[in-house]
Each structure stands twice: as structure tokens, then as C-alpha cells.
Design an enzyme around this catalytic site. Structure first.
Site, short mmCIF file in Angstrom:
data_model
loop_
_atom_site.label_atom_id
_atom_site.label_comp_id
_atom_site.label_asym_id
_atom_site.label_seq_id
_atom_site.Cartn_x
_atom_site.Cartn_y
_atom_site.Cartn_z
N ARG A 1 -10.94 0.70 -9.23
CA ARG A 1 -12.05 1.74 -8.65
C ARG A 1 -13.42 1.32 -9.46
O ARG A 1 -13.51 1.31 -10.53
CB ARG A 1 -11.61 3.11 -8.66
CG ARG A 1 -10.41 3.58 -8.18
CD ARG A 1 -9.88 4.92 -8.20
NE ARG A 1 -8.80 5.35 -7.73
CZ ARG A 1 -8.17 6.61 -7.57
NH1 ARG A 1 -8.85 7.45 -8.20
NH2 ARG A 1 -6.94 6.66 -7.03
N ASP B 1 2.40 7.04 -9.99
CA ASP B 1 2.50 7.46 -8.56
C ASP B 1 3.69 7.70 -8.11
O ASP B 1 4.60 6.99 -8.40
CB ASP B 1 1.76 6.49 -7.54
CG ASP B 1 0.50 7.23 -6.97
OD1 ASP B 1 0.05 8.37 -6.91
OD2 ASP B 1 -0.40 6.31 -6.77
N CYS C 1 -0.87 4.39 -2.12
CA CYS C 1 -0.30 5.43 -1.05
C CYS C 1 -0.02 4.31 0.33
O CYS C 1 1.10 4.41 0.93
CB CYS C 1 -0.68 6.56 -0.66
SG CYS C 1 -2.53 6.71 -0.69
N HIS D 1 2.16 13.33 -2.05
CA HIS D 1 1.65 12.46 -3.13
C HIS D 1 1.84 13.23 -4.38
O HIS D 1 1.31 14.43 -4.45
CB HIS D 1 0.28 11.95 -2.64
CG HIS D 1 -0.19 11.48 -1.09
ND1 HIS D 1 -0.60 10.00 -1.39
CD2 HIS D 1 -0.05 12.04 -0.12
CE1 HIS D 1 -1.04 10.08 0.00
NE2 HIS D 1 -0.59 11.07 0.54
N HIS E 1 5.38 9.01 -3.94
CA HIS E 1 5.49 9.69 -2.67
C HIS E 1 6.86 10.10 -2.26
O HIS E 1 7.89 9.25 -2.20
CB HIS E 1 4.76 8.41 -1.67
CG HIS E 1 3.57 8.20 -2.18
ND1 HIS E 1 3.28 6.88 -2.94
CD2 HIS E 1 2.17 8.49 -1.85
CE1 HIS E 1 1.92 6.77 -3.40
NE2 HIS E 1 1.45 7.79 -2.85
N GLN F 1 -1.31 4.14 -12.26
CA GLN F 1 -1.00 5.75 -11.77
C GLN F 1 0.43 5.72 -12.02
O GLN F 1 1.09 4.83 -11.50
CB GLN F 1 -1.50 5.98 -10.64
CG GLN F 1 -3.02 6.33 -10.28
CD GLN F 1 -3.48 6.49 -8.96
OE1 GLN F 1 -3.19 5.97 -8.09
NE2 GLN F 1 -4.12 7.73 -8.94
N LYS G 1 -4.26 19.98 -2.45
CA LYS G 1 -3.44 19.62 -3.63
C LYS G 1 -3.48 20.77 -4.72
O LYS G 1 -4.24 21.64 -4.80
CB LYS G 1 -4.14 18.51 -4.22
CG LYS G 1 -5.58 18.72 -4.68
CD LYS G 1 -6.11 17.55 -5.26
CE LYS G 1 -7.55 17.63 -5.66
NZ LYS G 1 -8.07 16.44 -6.57
#
Length: 637
Positions: free
Chosen positions: A362, A382, A333, A509, A384, A380, A463
Site C-alpha cells: 500500500r 488474513d 480478499c 473478513h 475469510h 496480514q 466491522k
């Protein structure tokens, strides 16, 4: 007197301090015998607990998630009591219920074995027959410390000493076993009819590698033996579907000591991965997303600004560049935010949707690593979305429909959770209230049933999570929609509003499959390696019955490849029966037997995975059939 409101809206008056068991008996003796506990004003409680104020009460059975938690938490205490009887020198750490069963962490010089588990199961059954109730005692801090010092339970003493000053401290007594515990528990152990202790593992006290390594015993329990039998059958099936085993057999990926938690993808695995990613990217383009790519390493100041430093640094990797601190990104992000900030934006441009298949790192404890399911680096899917406040519901609805479509392609059913503000969060109360209400409204307006998961939101916003159900009934959390007012404020994100002034956009997100690696692992186990044709690494294999047909087989392979069908040739000097069995073991959708007659007639003898011999078909018919199946993305061959 207090008022008890039941799920059907009916109300009953009771004396303050009445036990939940007595409330259930007041409704019916049958209900009291069937239920395991209750949810009281949103909190799970055991039947032996009193109700001290007006409350909404919902009684739960084993079929309910809360009922399973009570049942398995009690089973952990039951196991601990059995351990205390057979191994009295044991010191007890923690013993919670988990998603499927329970465990207890133990400190004992004796190294537990599978033979010990069998003995413990027998002792647990014996205790159940003895019919103990679980007695709850609420005590002061001093009383709790005195109690556990008297039995030399050092781990319990440490837990008590670390509780907040105003914490309510309780312990439960099951026979001679006493455990520091807030509950909830069954009223008695008679309902635990079937138990299986499943495995032994190591676990650091409090999850800290600097602390002592304890022994962890896992188990599962049920109210009926038939339910345990069904569970064990599913577990056997799960072993057969283990993605690590199938991944190795099919040449998809491997793990190596040189990079623990960092998967190595092989050619077949890359085909599977690329098919998934390419499909997602194509659908994203159709839905108005632009694709971006941001750096893997960004300076330390950025992570302070985003809030990840305060909330996530224990899971991050760091490095130095030109004597300055940098971090390998754990999330995408902040990079997306910098892309947004690169140019000024008008309200007319919003919503702006940007997607990134971003690789993140991670730190996971070595003991938690598990194939592709738990890794230290993953990609990911991902995205946004930067939008106006009035566009939130429309955008969330669009994402919900997008997720529903993607999951349907792979044949997944799913359920939905709304996760609310966690304790470790940032931002203003009013922002959280607006964000949570916006997500809830979108779910209601899309007629989606959902469960509220209190306190499990992201540190920057609430979320929606999508939990996929696989072919053998296991549930995997994959997709997520997270509403964020915090990062736009922290990074000073702006757009020019209708009045010509500056306003702050809302940031959404979202991920659909989550981790590409983990989703691959889920797909491997969901399909047991028998992938739908469109994502199968090898879609067809040509099996010449003799070496003299190898050249023709290779010509045919090239033709099929030109037509978009991933094809191999088994040109080994082996009998055709052996080649057919190998193709079946490798889970290849189509096997094409090629001999003299087939070459003369421009045909192949078609065998379909799991369906067997389908007779002779012309090469042109086969090409047309395969192309249609690939295009339609049908699950069945």
C-alpha cells in the site's frame, strides 16, 4: 419547549434554544463547572451551543474521549492565538484534535524552532490567565468569505469554497483570533492548566505532495499539571521502548534508503516473526482453518470488480504485463474469493474457513512512514469465512473468542469498537442494516462492552475492531472482524442450498494481529525488547569464563539446540563480568556461566534476565525448566 433526556432516563423541560451550559447549571452548579461539553443526539457539542429540539444529552468530562476531543481542539485554537500574537504574519491552515493532543498547520516564512515552542507555551499560559471565552458565530457562505478575505486567510477561503452548498458554516472567536471551525470547543480557556508543545514537522496542505509544504506544530494539554507530568514520563518511557532503536540493538530489522517503507528482517527478527506466525498457524489449524496462498500481482479488472479501484486506487501500485494493466495487491480478499470460486460448494460444506498470511503493498506518503508501524509492504494474518446467514453469529463469536485467547497469550488488555457504514461505501441499505445488527448482536451476546464508531466501517461492510492496550497505556488497533454482503454479490459467489437451488454466502473478513510487521513493532515496545522466553530470538547464552572452556560450551550449545532451546555462545576473550553485562544489554532471558567446576559437575551457573544470579543448576534441570517455560508460553521468566 423541548424535552432533554439525561443518561439516567430522567427528563427535563427547557425552552427551545437553551444553551448546554444552562442545562448543566439547571442540574447543578458543580456539574456546570466540571463538564467540558456534551454529546447531544450522538453529536459532540460545546457548552456555548444551543439545543433546538428534543434531545438525549450526556455531559462529558476530560476523562471521556469526547471531553478530550473538545479540550484538545480548543487547545489548538489557543496555540494558534499565541502564534498570531508572536508571529502575526502567519497564515493558518487546519488545527484539529488528534488521538493524543492537537496540532496546527501553519504557513510562515519563519522556520519555527524549539526555542519558539517555549515562547509559545508561555504566551498560551498568559492567554489562559486572561480568561477568554470562545464565541461561536453561525454565518452564511458570503459572510464567511467576506470575514476571512478581510484578514487574508487564503487557506480558510479555500476550505469555505469547497464546502457543500447547504453546509452550516461557523467560526469561533478567541480574543483577537478568529477561526473557521464547526467546533466543538470549551466555553472558555480557563480549564487548560498545563500545556506542552512537543514537536515540529512538515505537512503538505491537504496531504497532497503537489501542494505547498506547511509547518505543523504538535502539542498536548491537560486540566492538571500532574497529568501533564505523568504524560511526559510515559513519553520518555516510550522513547526508551522505541522499536526502531531496540530493533537495531537486537539485530531484528533495518530500514534502508534503497527501499523506503520496505523493512529488511535480520536473522533474529525472522526468529521472532516465525514464532508469531507458527503459533498463529497452529491455532488456526485447531480452529478448522485451511491455509491458502494467492498471487501478489493480479489483473486490473479484478480490482474494478472488487471495488478497490473506486475506493482504494490512490493507495495501490500498478504495473504492465503483456501490455495489460495489473496491480500489486493491497488486500488479500479478491484472491481468496477466486479460490472459493474454483470449485462448486454445497450448504453442507459451509462454513468454509481459509487463512492467508498474505503480503500486501500500500502506498503511504514518505512523511507517514514510521519503522514497522507504518510501512509500504506488510503481511496480514488474513482469513475469510464463507458461511450461511444463520451461521454469522456463531462464526463471529468464534472469532471473538479466538482473538481473546491470542491477546491473552501476549498479556494484552483490549477494548472493542463497532464501526458502521462510511460515506464512501457500496451496497444496499438493507444489507448494511442486517450486517451491522449481526455484529452488534454477537458483541452483546458475548457480554463485550463496545463503543460505536459511526461511519468508520470498511467500504464493503461494518466491522468490529480490537484495540490493544500496551504496557505503558498506549492503544493499538490490531484485530478486525468485517461482515461483507457486497463482494459475494459482485463476484457471483454461490453454494447449492437445501432445496437444490443456488444461494449467496456471507463473507467474513477477519485478522487477529493485523499486520505481522506492525504487531512485531508493538511487541518490541510492549516488552521493551524483553520478550517472553518462547518468542525470544536468543533464549539462552553460554558464557565460558575462559577460552579453554569454549569447546565444552559449544558442545553444550548443540545439546540445548537439540532440546529446542535457541542458544548462543559468547566465546570472546573478554572478562566474564563484561560478558554478563552484554547479555543483559541484549535482553537475553538466560545467561549460563560455565567454568571448570560446572564442567566437572555437569552444571551451569544460572542468571535470569532482570532477576540476576540464581545459583548453580544441573544442565538437565535447566533443560527441563526452559522447555516447560517455552511450552507454557508464560510471559514471566
Amino acid at each position: 419547549m423541548i424535552t432533554i433526556t439525561l443518561p439516567d432516563g430522567s427528563k427535563k423541560e427547557h425552552e427551545k434554544g437553551i444553551l448546554l451550559l444552562d442545562i448543566a447549571k439547571g442540574i447543578s452548579e458543580g456539574l456546570a463547572r466540571a463538564v467540558l461539553g456534551a454529546v447531544v443526539n450522538g453529536e459532540i457539542k460545546g457548552l456555548q451551543e444551543p439545543v433546538e429540539e428534543d434531545a438525549e444529552v450526556r455531559f462529558v468530562k476530560f476523562e471521556d474521549e469526547e471531553g478530550k476531543e473538545i479540550f484538545w481542539h480548543t487547545s489548538a485554537h489557543l496555540m494558534a492565538f499565541a502564534i498570531q500574537r508572536l508571529f502575526p504574519d502567519t497564515k493558518f491552515a487546519i488545527g484539529p484534535a488528534i488521538d493524543a493532543g492537537f496540532y496546527y498547520d501553519l504557513d510562515n516564512s519563519h522556520v519555527f524552532t524549539s526555542e519558539d515552542l517555549t515562547k509559545l507555551e508561555a504566551e498560551m499560559k498568559k492567554i489562559v490567565k486572561e480568561g477568554y471565552t470562545l464565541e461561536r458565530k453561525v454565518v452564511t457562505r458570503e459572510e464567511a468569505l467576506e470575514r476571512f478575505r478581510s484578514i487574508d486567510e487564503d487557506y480558510k477561503i479555500e476550505l469555505i469554497e469547497n464546502l457543500p452548498e447547504d453546509a452550516t458554516i461557523s467560526y469561533y472567536q478567541l480574543g483577537d483570533f478568529i477561526d473557521l471551525c464547526k467546533g466543538p470547543h470549551l466555553y472558555d480557556v480557563k480549564k487548560i492548566k498545563a500545556v506542552k508543545l512537543t514537536s515540529i514537522a512538515g505537512a503538505y496542505w491537504r496531504g497532497d505532495e503537489n501542494n505547498k509544504m506547511l509547518q505543523r506544530i504538535y502539542g498536548i494539554s491537560f486540566p492538571k499539571k500532574s497529568e501533564l507530568d505523568e504524560y511526559l514520563e510515559r513519553m520518555e518511557e516510550a522513547k526508551k521502548r522505541d522499536h526502531r532503536k531496540i530493533g537495531k540493538e537486537m539485530g531484528l530489522f533495518s530500514m534502508h534508503e534503497e527501499g523506503p517503507g520496505f523493512p529488511f528482517f535480520h536473522p533474529n527478527g525472522m526468529v521472532l516473526r516465525n514464532e508469531i506466525e507458527n503459533f498463529l498457524k497452529k491455532e488456526l489449524r485447531k480452529s478448522g482453518y485451511g491455509e491458502i496462498k494467492t498471487p501478489m500481482v493480479l489483473n486490473e479488472a479484478l480490482w474494478h470488480q472488487s471495488g478497490h479501484w473506486d475506493h482504494y486506487q490512490d493507495n495501490m501500485y500498478f504495473t504492465k504485463i503483456d501490455e495489460k494493466g495489473y496491480a500489486i495487491k493491497p488486500m488479500n480478499c479478491p484472491g481468496s474469493i477466486l479460490v472459493y470460486k474454483s470449485n462448486p460448494h454445497s450448504y453442507r460444506e459451509l462454513p468454509i474457513r481459509v487463512a492467508e498470511f498474505g503480503q500486501v503493498h500500500r502506498h503511504e506518503l514518505s512523511g507517514a512512514l514510521h519503522g514497522l508501524m507504518r510501512v509500504r509492504t506488510f503481511t496480514q494474518d488474513d482469513a475469510h469465512i464463507y458461511c450461511l446467514p444463520e451461521q454469522i453469529e456463531e462464526e463471529v463469536t468464534s472469532i471473538i473468542k479466538f482473538c481473546d485467547y491470542i491477546y491473552s497469550i501476549f498479556g494484552f488488555e483490549y477494548n472493542v469498537e463497532l464501526s458502521t457504514r462510511p460515506e464512501d461505501s457500496m451496497g444496499k441499505d438493507e444489507d448494511w442494516e442486517i450486517a451491522t445488527k449481526s455484529l452488534e448482536t454477537a458483541l452483546v451476546n458475548n457480554n463485550l462492552e463496545f463503543k460505536v464508531n459511526e461511519g468508520d466501517g470498511a467500504f464493503y461492510g461494518p466491522k468490529i475492531d480490537f484495540h490493544l492496550k500496551d504496557a505503558i497505556g498506549r492503544v493499538w488497533q490490531c484485530g478486525t472482524i468485517q461482515l461483507d454482503f457486497q463482494m459475494p454479490e459482485r463476484f457471483g459467489l454461490e453454494y447449492i442450498n437445501q432445496e437444490g437451488g443456488k444461494s449467496q454466502p456471507v463473507m467474513i473478513h477477519r485478522a487477529v494481529v493485523g499486520s505481522i510487521e506492525r504487531f512485531m513493532g508493538i511487541l518490541i515496545e510492549h516488552f521493551a525488547g524483553k520478550f517472553p522466553l518462547w518468542i525470544a530470538p536468543v533464549q539462552a547464552i553460554i558464557l565460558p569464563i575462559s577460552d579453554k572452556y569454549n569447546e565444552k560450551a559449544e558442545e553444550l550449545r548443540l545439546r540445548f539446540e537439540e532440546e529446542g532451546i535457541r542458544t548462543e555462545v559468547d566465546d570472546r576473550s573478554e572478562k566474564i563480568g563484561f560478558k554478563i553485562r552484554e547479555a543483559q544489554l541484549n535482553k537475553i532471558p538466560y545467561s549460563l556461566v560455565l567454568g571448570e567446576k560446572e564442567i566437572e559437575n555437569n552444571t551451569v551457573a544460572l542468571r535470569i534476565r532482570d532477576l540476576g544470579d540464581q545459583g548453580v543448576i544441573s544442565t538437565e534441570e535447566f533443560i527441563k525448566m526452559a522447555q516447560e517455560k517455552i511450552k507454557s508460553k508464560e510471559i514471566d521468566l
